[in-house]
Design a protein around this motif. Structure first.
Motif, PDB file in Angstrom:
ATOM      1  N   GLU A  69      72.892  19.549  -2.892  1.00  0.00           N
ATOM      2  CA  GLU A  69      73.734  18.908  -1.873  1.00  0.00           C
ATOM      3  C   GLU A  69      72.963  17.805  -1.152  1.00  0.00           C
ATOM      4  O   GLU A  69      73.484  16.721  -0.896  1.00  0.00           O
ATOM      5  N   PHE A  70      71.705  18.084  -0.832  1.00  0.00           N
ATOM      6  CA  PHE A  70      70.843  17.115  -0.153  1.00  0.00           C
ATOM      7  C   PHE A  70      70.705  15.838  -0.980  1.00  0.00           C
ATOM      8  O   PHE A  70      70.896  14.740  -0.482  1.00  0.00           O
ATOM      9  N   ALA A  71      70.389  15.964  -2.265  1.00  0.00           N
ATOM     10  CA  ALA A  71      70.236  14.791  -3.134  1.00  0.00           C
ATOM     11  C   ALA A  71      71.552  14.023  -3.245  1.00  0.00           C
ATOM     12  O   ALA A  71      71.556  12.786  -3.308  1.00  0.00           O
ATOM     13  N   GLY A  72      72.659  14.741  -3.245  1.00  0.00           N
ATOM     14  CA  GLY A  72      73.969  14.098  -3.326  1.00  0.00           C
ATOM     15  C   GLY A  72      74.277  13.199  -2.143  1.00  0.00           C
ATOM     16  O   GLY A  72      75.062  12.254  -2.259  1.00  0.00           O
ATOM     17  N   GLU A  73      73.643  13.456  -1.007  1.00  0.00           N
ATOM     18  CA  GLU A  73      73.844  12.606   0.163  1.00  0.00           C
ATOM     19  C   GLU A  73      73.352  11.182  -0.087  1.00  0.00           C
ATOM     20  O   GLU A  73      73.771  10.249   0.587  1.00  0.00           O
ATOM     21  N   TRP A  74      72.450  11.023  -1.055  1.00  0.00           N
ATOM     22  CA  TRP A  74      71.930   9.695  -1.433  1.00  0.00           C
ATOM     23  C   TRP A  74      72.407   9.301  -2.830  1.00  0.00           C
ATOM     24  O   TRP A  74      71.790   8.498  -3.514  1.00  0.00           O
ATOM     25  N   GLU A  75      73.525   9.889  -3.262  1.00  0.00           N
ATOM     26  CA  GLU A  75      74.104   9.622  -4.578  1.00  0.00           C
ATOM     27  C   GLU A  75      73.119   9.941  -5.701  1.00  0.00           C
ATOM     28  O   GLU A  75      73.033   9.241  -6.702  1.00  0.00           O
ATOM     29  N   GLY A  76      72.350  11.004  -5.502  1.00  0.00           N
ATOM     30  CA  GLY A  76      71.402  11.450  -6.506  1.00  0.00           C
ATOM     31  C   GLY A  76      71.695  12.876  -6.913  1.00  0.00           C
ATOM     32  O   GLY A  76      72.753  13.423  -6.611  1.00  0.00           O
TER      33      GLY A  76
END
Length: 81
Positions: A69-76
């Motif tokens: 979820e954390f990485a998804g915040e930066w489109e990763g």
């Protein structure tokens, strides 16, 4: 202790630097994550590169779903080992 590492794949250097800094704040990471540029073979253009944030988790205390979820915040995303 194990040698668990997490790899977050992010789209650009700014996102990687911001995520690396935020990891300490959000997850209490003590050791500074490494940031590595990963370009496709033969590609020199920075726009074709991905940026990796390498994070050691020897105590295996970080939740992989929370890191996803954390990485998804930066489109990763978090790379599976």
């Amino acid at each position: 202790m194990s040698d668990v590492r997490h790899v977050l794949v992010l789209p650009d250097r700014d996102a990687a630097e911001e995520a690396a800094q935020a990891l300490g704040e959000r997850f209490g990471v003590r050791e500074e994550p490494r940031i590595v540029r990963d370009a496709l073979a033969g590609e020199d253009d920075a726009e074709d590169a991905q940026w990796l944030v390498l994070l050691r988790d020897e105590e295996e205390r970080l939740d992989t779903a929370a890191l996803d979820e954390f990485a998804g915040e930066w489109e990763g995303w978090r790379e599976e080992p």
